[in-house]
Enzyme design. Sequence first.
Site, short mmCIF file in Angstrom:
data_model
loop_
_atom_site.label_atom_id
_atom_site.label_comp_id
_atom_site.label_asym_id
_atom_site.label_seq_id
_atom_site.Cartn_x
_atom_site.Cartn_y
_atom_site.Cartn_z
CG ASP A 211 5.53 1.33 -6.23
OD1 ASP A 211 4.78 1.08 -7.20
OD2 ASP A 211 5.24 1.04 -5.06
CG HIS A 258 8.94 1.50 -1.94
ND1 HIS A 258 7.85 1.85 -1.21
CD2 HIS A 258 8.47 1.23 -3.20
CE1 HIS A 258 6.76 1.80 -1.96
NE2 HIS A 258 7.12 1.42 -3.18
CB CYS A 366 6.15 6.92 2.26
SG CYS A 366 7.50 5.73 2.33
#
Length: 382
Positions: A211, A258, A366
């Site tokens: 990601d 993350h 985010c």
Amino acid sequence: MRLHSHDDFTPLKEIIVGSAENYLGHDRDLSFELFHHENLTGFRSDWAYPRLAQAHAGSRGQNWAVKQRYAEELHEDVENLAATLTDLGVTVHRPIPLPPDAARIAGLGWEATPTPALNIRDNTLILGDQIIETPPAIRSRYLETQLLHGLFRAYQQAGARWTVMPRPTLTDLSFDLSYARDAATTLGGPTEPIADPQPSPYDVGLEMMLDGAQVLRLGRDLVVNVAQNSHEQGLDWLQRHLGHDYRVHRVWRMADNHIDSMVLALRPGVFLARHDGIRDLMPEPLRSWRYIVPPEPDEGAFPVYDDADLVLTSPYIDLNVLSVDEHRVLVNQECPSLAKTLETEGFNVVPVRHRHRRLFGGGFHCFTLDTCRDGGLVDYVS
């Protein structure tokens, strides 16, 4: 429109703010359970819901509905975030909203209910004038970047480069379960086991998944969190693709995926960090930077949810701040202790409301994708 973004702290000119419209639920299949594993089952405290583990359902998961009031309040808060950035002089772009009757999506051997393009930092990485769509790790988010393609096309027509990393098949056997099976959680104690994956005629082995929110951008230097083999494959691809333009630093298991609720750069030489130990996990050249560590989260700062409400993030989610420049930082107004810490350190805090940050998997960093900042391909490390 101009794509030019090398960091998270120089003056912000353009940004994409995600959409929370029609965020109605979550598909709890193996991909979802594994991605959110540490927060769903690892904390073993009254801050984690539901308290009874949900049965795993392999490639066909159970849809977990979100209460209408929470969905409406999330949408209200995200729209306010976009309005605040506009008021600060930032050009704000928005993705296509997901319609309420969106059809289910499917891959080879699986189906899922799509979610809105809300946490848009996850599936896209902006490096300078380049858009890189990253390989998704959750089936329900497999086509999420399609809701951004109108904006990506406009940036491309204005001169940006646009690349898509190899996309995984996402069968059960695509996923490396080693972190979930082996690691202790950030709050201590072993995680609970993930159910055994089921074979599929489409299996190709462990696949690449990475990601954008696993990457900390510091001009010429990129810090990439790696927790298992799928991440290693993504890191290897990224290094080959970027060549010698960037220095890529691998950090091992700072988090399950993350890192933007673990560490964020607020300005050159200054990080916001979850705890003092983050320094020791960072690449050696960055350990001399200043690390601001705010007080532990206050349980009273979070809404109290029912046992059936699905919490997706740790109580540290409010560290997921967004910098407008090296002095101004958007901070959740529901977290006054963090705001006070940053003000004491000389930052100007812009309070923005975000009530249900633990239900929807993200904070201001985010929810956004900064596409134009003043900073260039600068060496902040040497």
